[in-house]
Design a protein around this motif. Structure first.
Motif, short mmCIF file in Angstrom:
data_model
loop_
_atom_site.label_atom_id
_atom_site.label_comp_id
_atom_site.label_asym_id
_atom_site.label_seq_id
_atom_site.Cartn_x
_atom_site.Cartn_y
_atom_site.Cartn_z
N PHE A 93 -42.35 28.97 50.90
CA PHE A 93 -41.58 28.49 49.75
C PHE A 93 -40.62 27.37 50.20
O PHE A 93 -40.46 26.36 49.50
N ARG A 94 -39.98 27.58 51.34
CA ARG A 94 -39.04 26.58 51.86
C ARG A 94 -39.74 25.27 52.18
O ARG A 94 -39.20 24.19 51.89
N ILE A 95 -40.92 25.35 52.75
CA ILE A 95 -41.67 24.14 53.10
C ILE A 95 -42.07 23.39 51.83
O ILE A 95 -41.94 22.16 51.76
N GLU A 96 -42.53 24.10 50.81
CA GLU A 96 -42.89 23.44 49.55
C GLU A 96 -41.67 22.72 48.96
O GLU A 96 -41.78 21.60 48.48
N SER A 98 -39.07 21.66 50.65
CA SER A 98 -38.71 20.54 51.53
C SER A 98 -39.63 19.34 51.30
O SER A 98 -39.17 18.19 51.39
N LYS A 99 -40.89 19.58 50.98
CA LYS A 99 -41.81 18.47 50.69
C LYS A 99 -41.31 17.67 49.50
O LYS A 99 -41.36 16.43 49.50
N GLU A 100 -40.83 18.39 48.50
CA GLU A 100 -40.29 17.70 47.31
C GLU A 100 -39.08 16.85 47.68
O GLU A 100 -38.94 15.72 47.20
N LEU A 101 -38.22 17.39 48.53
CA LEU A 101 -37.02 16.65 48.92
C LEU A 101 -37.35 15.47 49.83
O LEU A 101 -36.72 14.42 49.74
N LEU A 102 -38.34 15.65 50.69
CA LEU A 102 -38.71 14.58 51.62
C LEU A 102 -39.28 13.36 50.92
O LEU A 102 -39.10 12.23 51.38
N ILE A 103 -39.96 13.56 49.80
CA ILE A 103 -40.61 12.42 49.14
C ILE A 103 -40.04 12.14 47.75
O ILE A 103 -40.51 11.24 47.07
N GLY A 104 -39.03 12.89 47.36
CA GLY A 104 -38.51 12.76 46.01
C GLY A 104 -37.73 11.50 45.71
O GLY A 104 -37.43 11.22 44.56
N GLY A 105 -37.38 10.72 46.73
CA GLY A 105 -36.62 9.49 46.49
C GLY A 105 -35.13 9.75 46.42
O GLY A 105 -34.34 9.04 47.04
N VAL A 125 -34.86 23.39 64.53
CA VAL A 125 -36.04 23.79 65.30
C VAL A 125 -36.95 24.70 64.48
O VAL A 125 -38.17 24.50 64.44
N SER A 126 -36.38 25.69 63.82
CA SER A 126 -37.22 26.59 63.01
C SER A 126 -37.85 25.83 61.85
O SER A 126 -39.00 26.09 61.48
N PHE A 127 -37.15 24.85 61.29
CA PHE A 127 -37.71 24.02 60.23
C PHE A 127 -38.89 23.21 60.75
O PHE A 127 -39.97 23.22 60.16
N TYR A 128 -38.70 22.52 61.87
CA TYR A 128 -39.77 21.71 62.43
C TYR A 128 -41.00 22.57 62.74
O TYR A 128 -42.13 22.19 62.40
N ASN A 129 -40.77 23.71 63.37
CA ASN A 129 -41.90 24.58 63.74
C ASN A 129 -42.65 25.09 62.51
O ASN A 129 -43.88 25.07 62.47
N ALA A 130 -41.91 25.55 61.52
CA ALA A 130 -42.54 26.06 60.30
C ALA A 130 -43.26 24.94 59.56
O ALA A 130 -44.37 25.13 59.07
N PHE A 131 -42.63 23.78 59.48
CA PHE A 131 -43.22 22.65 58.75
C PHE A 131 -44.52 22.21 59.42
O PHE A 131 -45.54 22.01 58.76
N SER A 138 -45.08 16.74 61.53
CA SER A 138 -43.62 16.94 61.50
C SER A 138 -43.08 16.47 60.14
O SER A 138 -43.75 15.71 59.43
N PRO A 139 -41.87 16.89 59.79
CA PRO A 139 -41.28 16.42 58.53
C PRO A 139 -41.14 14.89 58.48
O PRO A 139 -41.37 14.27 57.44
N THR A 140 -40.81 14.29 59.61
CA THR A 140 -40.67 12.83 59.67
C THR A 140 -42.01 12.16 59.43
O THR A 140 -42.09 11.18 58.66
#
Length: 149
Positions: A93-96, A98-105, A125-131, A138-140
């Motif tokens: 759920f968190r990753i989904e 975060s995807k919205e936030l990463l590309i939402g503008g 670190v836990s975010f990067y690993n889970a993502f 990676s999120p970047t």
């Protein structure tokens, strides 16, 4: 002589019972499966509606309490129908999100660490690993790929 006969009868009954389980056992398994399905569906509804995944300190016991169930049943439901254990379930759920936030503008000026925190992760670190586990990048990298489209 009667004792030997009763003993043999008892053994025969036990062997019969092992080979021919009663339908009540099958009904119990079906009822258990139905209950797990119901718990899992309620868990998804609750996590989505209340955005519980944003809580960094969320525990299985918190969800179980909200669902008026016990931890064991909620855990079994998530393990049975979800994509792994409780942590993987919540992280999905968190990753989904975060995807919205990463590309939402609107959140382009946010750092990856800030997005991780916004999404309920306790550290980068836990975010990067889970993502990376969920998306394969990676999120970047995800942000760059999505923004180049």
């Amino acid at each position: 002589m009667i004792a030997i006969g009763l003993t043999l009868l008892g053994i025969a009954l036990m062997l019969y019972a092992k080979r021919h389980p009663q339908s009540r056992d099958e009904d119990k398994v079906i009822d258990d499966e139905d209950e797990l399905t119901l718990i899992f569906n309620k868990t998804i509804e609750l996590v989505n509606a209340e955005k519980y995944y944003l809580n960094k300190n969320l525990k299985l016991s918190d969800l179980a309490q909200e669902l008026a169930s016990n931890e064991r049943m909620v855990s079994r439901a998530i393990n049975r129908f979800g994509s792994g254990n409780f942590n993987k379930f919540i992280n999905a759920f968190r990753i989904e999100h975060s995807k919205e936030l990463l590309i939402g503008g609107k959140f382009d000026h946010y750092t990856i660490e800030a997005i991780a925190e916004e999404c309920g992760f306790s550290n980068k670190v836990s975010f990067y690993n889970a993502f990376k586990s969920e998306t394969g990048m990676s999120p970047t990298q995800y942000r760059a790929v999505e923004q180049s489209k």
